[in-house]
Structure formats: C-alpha cells, structure tokens
Design a protein around this motif. Structure first.
Motif, PDB file in Angstrom:
ATOM      1  N   ASP A   1      60.173  11.712  25.627  1.00 43.89           N
ATOM      2  CA  ASP A   1      60.836  12.846  26.294  1.00 43.89           C
ATOM      3  C   ASP A   1      61.858  13.542  25.388  1.00 43.89           C
ATOM      4  O   ASP A   1      62.723  14.281  25.868  1.00 43.89           O
ATOM      5  N   LEU A   2      61.746  13.332  24.080  1.00 40.13           N
ATOM      6  CA  LEU A   2      62.721  13.924  23.150  1.00 40.13           C
ATOM      7  C   LEU A   2      62.660  15.457  23.206  1.00 40.13           C
ATOM      8  O   LEU A   2      61.599  16.047  23.026  1.00 40.13           O
ATOM      9  N   ALA A   3      63.806  16.096  23.466  1.00 38.54           N
ATOM     10  CA  ALA A   3      63.893  17.567  23.443  1.00 38.54           C
ATOM     11  C   ALA A   3      64.347  17.988  22.048  1.00 38.54           C
ATOM     12  O   ALA A   3      65.399  17.568  21.590  1.00 38.54           O
ATOM     13  N   LEU A   4      63.536  18.812  21.410  1.00 37.75           N
ATOM     14  CA  LEU A   4      63.878  19.243  20.047  1.00 37.75           C
ATOM     15  C   LEU A   4      64.440  20.656  20.051  1.00 37.75           C
ATOM     16  O   LEU A   4      63.935  21.538  20.757  1.00 37.75           O
ATOM     17  N   THR A   5      65.477  20.858  19.261  1.00 36.33           N
ATOM     18  CA  THR A   5      65.998  22.208  19.023  1.00 36.33           C
ATOM     19  C   THR A   5      66.049  22.417  17.513  1.00 36.33           C
ATOM     20  O   THR A   5      65.955  21.457  16.745  1.00 36.33           O
ATOM     21  N   THR A   6      66.182  23.688  17.107  1.00 33.20           N
ATOM     22  CA  THR A   6      66.102  23.942  15.663  1.00 33.20           C
ATOM     23  C   THR A   6      66.856  25.211  15.279  1.00 33.20           C
ATOM     24  O   THR A   6      67.387  25.916  16.136  1.00 33.20           O
ATOM     25  N   ASP A   7      66.909  25.457  13.976  1.00 34.44           N
ATOM     26  CA  ASP A   7      67.440  26.719  13.430  1.00 34.44           C
ATOM     27  C   ASP A   7      66.332  27.415  12.649  1.00 34.44           C
ATOM     28  O   ASP A   7      65.538  26.753  11.971  1.00 34.44           O
ATOM     29  N   PHE A   8      66.308  28.748  12.735  1.00 36.46           N
ATOM     30  CA  PHE A   8      65.390  29.556  11.927  1.00 36.46           C
ATOM     31  C   PHE A   8      66.168  30.609  11.163  1.00 36.46           C
ATOM     32  O   PHE A   8      67.127  31.193  11.689  1.00 36.46           O
ATOM     33  N   ILE A   9      65.732  30.887   9.946  1.00 31.69           N
ATOM     34  CA  ILE A   9      66.215  32.062   9.219  1.00 31.69           C
ATOM     35  C   ILE A   9      65.042  33.023   9.086  1.00 31.69           C
ATOM     36  O   ILE A   9      63.960  32.622   8.632  1.00 31.69           O
ATOM     37  N   LEU A  10      65.249  34.276   9.507  1.00 28.53           N
ATOM     38  CA  LEU A  10      64.193  35.298   9.409  1.00 28.53           C
ATOM     39  C   LEU A  10      64.551  36.271   8.302  1.00 28.53           C
ATOM     40  O   LEU A  10      65.730  36.579   8.094  1.00 28.53           O
ATOM     41  N   GLY A  11      63.513  36.748   7.614  1.00 30.81           N
ATOM     42  CA  GLY A  11      63.761  37.747   6.575  1.00 30.81           C
ATOM     43  C   GLY A  11      64.344  37.152   5.303  1.00 30.81           C
ATOM     44  O   GLY A  11      65.027  37.856   4.550  1.00 30.81           O
ATOM     45  N   PHE A  12      64.064  35.861   5.064  1.00 25.90           N
ATOM     46  CA  PHE A  12      64.475  35.286   3.773  1.00 25.90           C
ATOM     47  C   PHE A  12      63.703  36.030   2.674  1.00 25.90           C
ATOM     48  O   PHE A  12      62.564  36.451   2.899  1.00 25.90           O
ATOM     49  N   PRO A  13      64.320  36.209   1.463  1.00 28.17           N
ATOM     50  CA  PRO A  13      63.659  36.996   0.418  1.00 28.17           C
ATOM     51  C   PRO A  13      62.194  36.592   0.205  1.00 28.17           C
ATOM     52  O   PRO A  13      61.882  35.412   0.059  1.00 28.17           O
ATOM     53  N   GLY A  14      61.323  37.588   0.213  1.00 29.38           N
ATOM     54  CA  GLY A  14      59.901  37.365  -0.035  1.00 29.38           C
ATOM     55  C   GLY A  14      59.108  36.985   1.199  1.00 29.38           C
ATOM     56  O   GLY A  14      57.892  36.814   1.126  1.00 29.38           O
ATOM     57  N   GLU A  15      59.753  36.861   2.375  1.00 28.85           N
ATOM     58  CA  GLU A  15      59.026  36.480   3.591  1.00 28.85           C
ATOM     59  C   GLU A  15      58.044  37.593   3.980  1.00 28.85           C
ATOM     60  O   GLU A  15      58.446  38.735   4.207  1.00 28.85           O
TER      61      GLU A  15
END
Ligand code: SAH
Ligand code: SF4
Ligand code: F3S
Length: 450
Positions: A302-316
């Motif tokens: 039942d582990l609830a996962l959360t995270t961080d995202f970076i959008l628009g990193f150079p070259g994405e």
C-alpha cells in the motif's frame, strides 16, 4: 525580554534550521514571536533552489526594511536587527549587504550553530559569515525548537550538505559537502522529542540513503531506521529525501519489517527520459527507477509514492516529455511537485544552455501544465480509491476550515478532516474515508465493531 521573529522559505532543512535558530536564541534571552511588528530581531531563512524562490526574499526584505526604519534610528541601541540566513545568504554573501545597507547579518547554513555570537557581534558591527566548516568543526545543534513541544510531528536532521552533483542543482553550493550527524546524537534528539509528546519523526537530509556510508563504524541509514523504531513513544517514522540511486535493499527490507515506517515515500524522479536523466547526472535509468518501485511495492503493497519533476530541462524534446508522462502514469504517483527548469548560478547545466539547448519558456510551461493536469487526475483517483476504507490517522489539531472538525494525516500522508475534539490531538484514531478531493480527504471516526 527581546523578541525574535523567524520567517522561513524553502525546504525541510530550512524549517529545521529555523527551529534551531529559535532554540539557540532562546538560550540567550530571546523569546520567539509570531508578530513581525513586535520583533527586536528579524531573521529570514532563505531558499535559492529556483529563481522564484530567491525573488521571495526580495519582497520580504522590502517589508522588513520598512519596519526596521519605522522602529528607530540605525545607530540606536534598541534598533531592530535584520538578518538573512540560509541558502541565498550563502550564495550571495557580501553582495546582499551591498544591495541592502540595512542588513545587520548575513549568514549561511553552516553558521546556524553560531547564531548567538553572530547576533551579539551584529549589535556593534555588520556580520557576514558564509564560511564552510571542516567536518571536525561542524556542530549539529542539539537544542530543541521551542515549538516542538506543541507539535505531534517533528523533523530531525541526520546529515547536512550533499555530495551529489545533479547538474541543475544549487544545493551542493549552498549547503556544502555531505556530513552525517552521529547516530547517538540523532537518537538522543528523537528521545527528547518523544519525551515531549512528539509522536511522528521525519528524518531529513538531502540524500538520506547515503547516511553514514563515509564514516567508518557508523550505522547505515537502514540501521538508523531500526534504531529510531525502538525509541518508546515514536509511533510513526518518515524520511526525506531519498535519491533513487542510493536506495538499497536494506531500506526496502525496512518497509517489510517496521510497522512504524509510514506507507509513503517521496522518491524524486525528475524525468522519465534516460537522455535527460543522463544530462542531469542522476545516475539511474527509467527502468532502474521502475524496478525500484516494484521492489518497494512488493515489500509494502500500500506504499503511496510521491515525486518531483523538472520540465524543460535543457535539450528536453517532446519525446522526452512523453516518456515522463508515461512514467508518471506507470507509477501512478499519489502526488508530485513539478517545476519548470530554472537556471541557477554556477551550476553545471548552464553549459548546456551555452550550447543552445535551452527549451523555450512557453514550451516548458505548456509541458508543466499538461503534467500537472494529469497529476490532478491521478491524485483524485488514488484518493477516491480510499473512500470507504478505514485508516489510522495521527490527529494534529483543529482543521483550518470548519469548527468542530479536526485534521491529521494517514500513513500515506493524506490530509484528512473529520468531526472531533481536542481530546484526539496527538492520538492515532481509526477514520473511515467518506469523500475524496485532489489534495485532501473527508471522513468520520470509525465506530469500533461489537
Ligand atoms: N535532494 C533532493 C531534492 C532537493 S531540491 C533530491 O535529490 O531529490 C527539491 C526539488 O527541487 C528537486 O527534486 C527538483 O525537482 C527541484 N529543483 C532543484 N533544482 C531545480 C532547478 N534548477 N530548476 C527547477 N527545479 C529544481
Ligand atoms: Fe541537489 Fe541532487 Fe543533491 Fe538533491 S541529490 S540536493 S537534487 S545535488
Ligand atoms: Fe532551498 Fe536551500 Fe532547501 S536552496 S530547497 S532551502 S537546501
């Protein structure tokens, strides 16, 4: 009695440091106040993780400076003292004093344990203290935040700094090299907090999984978790932040063994594209991340996962972004924090910008909005799946919205509001979920069967 007002921007490390600043100044006769207008000393603890975070400081200093000027002459004995602490202080140092002549103190995260001396000195002359200390000289303050006694949960720092070199990140420059706090000190602080009624301990550091590895004979992070779980009174344990590369099988095992360890893990992924992860120097692949998620869920279904995202990193590219959306859906994160890439002074990723790899701001923003809309759907779905279920909730206090309603968190870190009274504060109670929203739940105390 003099009064100190501490304002905090930024992450859990700053939150904790602000607590230490209050605690240390209390030993020197300063009483913490929530009213900036009444303060004799104003401290702003700052963050420079993104440009926007840094901008907040300048807004705050405009207001603080006005209060200082209104309250008395710059050379008066009883004038208001103004301090900038934290990551922007470390990064800008003397330059801040040049820009804001009213500043009496600028000191970085390594100077927190010296705050009493710094404030005393600043009564006579301006102080700028941004020295990084050698490991032997660094002190983890052991005084407790005066606020801790009235809280059900508290942070405990286990390491300072960061030895990783994620190419977007300013933290290694503002917080210096990683240093693990001796486990005995950590456990002493946990015991002291538990004695004051704290029920939930969150171990904090920039990369908690590398705890102790560079100190011969020190406990590993997993061993530290088992030791904290033995402290009487500690009902819940959380930790943040974990770097996916350093999360080992022994910590996964701890999710099997330790009922105190909550069913929530913040595991920043940043991107779902291997090419982007490589340029970020994160040292894991998308497949490795997904495999780790599988291992964790086998250990704790039942582990609830959360995270961080970076959008628009150079070259994405668009393709890279689709890979990120795809990973997000595959993991079904319960929540995520997402940011448009913000170039930071002196960080390695700036060379990618020099090579013309910048993602236009409107493209980054459009990706951010698409990802956030998708996250809202996933969050609502995850929360709706809890409706009808009964979950233990550690009650924190009154809900901010309604009278007669209390709030607390489930083990999976969901905020839930339900009718109750102060006798529940600090208790773990069983709550049945009746309604789900994107960022919170509503419920009722479950009636015991029989
Ligand atoms: N130590 C943690 C993260 C600390 S910073 C870790 O390794 O995950 C918190 C989050 O801020 C990061 O996870 C990242 O998503 C974001 N961040 C850091 N630097 C950034 C930058 N230059 N631009 C945009 N977001 C950034
Ligand atoms: Fe920054 Fe990476 Fe260290 Fe986290 S692990 S603080 S993102 S350098
Ligand atoms: Fe900000 Fe410093 Fe934390 S830059 S995120 S306050 S480590």
């Amino acid at each position: 009695m003099k009064r100190v007002y501490v304002h905090t921007f930024g992450c859990q490390m700053n939150d904790y440091d602000s607590g230490k600043i209050r605690a240390l100044l209390e030993t020197d006769g300063y009483e913490p106040t929530e009213e900036i207008e009444q303060a004799d000393l104003i401290v702003v603890n700052t963050c420079s993780i993104r440009e926007k975070a840094e901008d907040k400081l300048h807004g705050f200093l405009g207001r603080a400076r006005a209060i200082k000027r209104r309250r008395g002459a710059a050379d008066a004995e009883d004038r208001v003292l103004l301090a900038v602490a934290g990551c922007v202080a470390q990064q800008e140092g003397e330059a801040l004093r040049t820009r804001y002549k009213d500043l009496d103190m600028v000191f970085g995260p390594d100077a927190v344990s010296r705050v009493v001396e710094i404030v005393r000195q600043a009564a006579h002359e301006p102080v700028v203290d941004t020295a990084f200390l050698d490991a032997e000289d660094y002190v983890f303050a052991d005084q407790l935040d005066p606020r801790a006694a009235s809280q059900v949960g508290a942070f405990v720092t286990i390491q300072k700094g960061c030895d990783n070199k994620c190419t977007f990140c300013i933290v290694p420059a503002t917080r210096g090299a990683e240093l693990s706090r001796p486990a005995d000190q950590i456990l002493a602080e946990v015991r002291a907090l538990a004695d004051r009624g704290v029920r939930e301990i969150t171990l904090i550091g920039q990369n908690v999984n590398s705890y102790g590895l560079k100190v011969p004979g020190e406990r590993t992070f997993a061993q530290l978790l088992y030791a904290v779980a033995e402290v009487p009174g500690v009902e819940r344990i959380r930790f943040t932040t974990s770097h996916p590369r350093d999360m080992g099988p022994d910590v996964v095992q701890a999710f099997r063994d330790l009922p105190q360890l909550c069913s929530h893990l913040h595991l920043p992924v940043q991107s779902g594209s291997d090419a982007v992860l490589r340029r970020m120097k994160r040292f894991y692949t998308r497949d490795r991340y997904l495999a780790l998620v599988d291992e964790l869920r086998q250990a704790r279904p039942d582990l609830a996962l959360t995270t961080d995202f970076i959008l628009g990193f150079p070259g994405e590219t668009d393709r890279d972004f689709e890979d990120t959306l795809d990973l997000m859906a595959a993991v079904r994160f319960h929540n995520s924090f997402s940011f448009a890439y913000s170039p930071r002074p002196g960080t390695p990723a700036l060379t990618l910008l020099d090579r013309g790899q910048e993602v236009p701001a409107d493209v980054a923003l459009a990706r951010l909005q698409r990802l956030q809309a998708r996250q809202r759907q996933l969050s609502v779905e995850a929360n709706q799946a809890m409706v009808g279920g009964v979950f233990p909730v550690l009650v924190e206090g009154w809900s901010r919205h309604d009278e007669g309603v209390v709030c607390g968190r489930t083990g999976s870190f969901k905020m839930i509001n339900f009718p109750g009274d102060p006798s529940l504060f600090g208790q773990v109670v069983e709550v049945v979920v009746t309604r789900a929203f994107a960022n919170s739940l509503k419920g009722e105390q479950a009636r015991l069967a029989g």
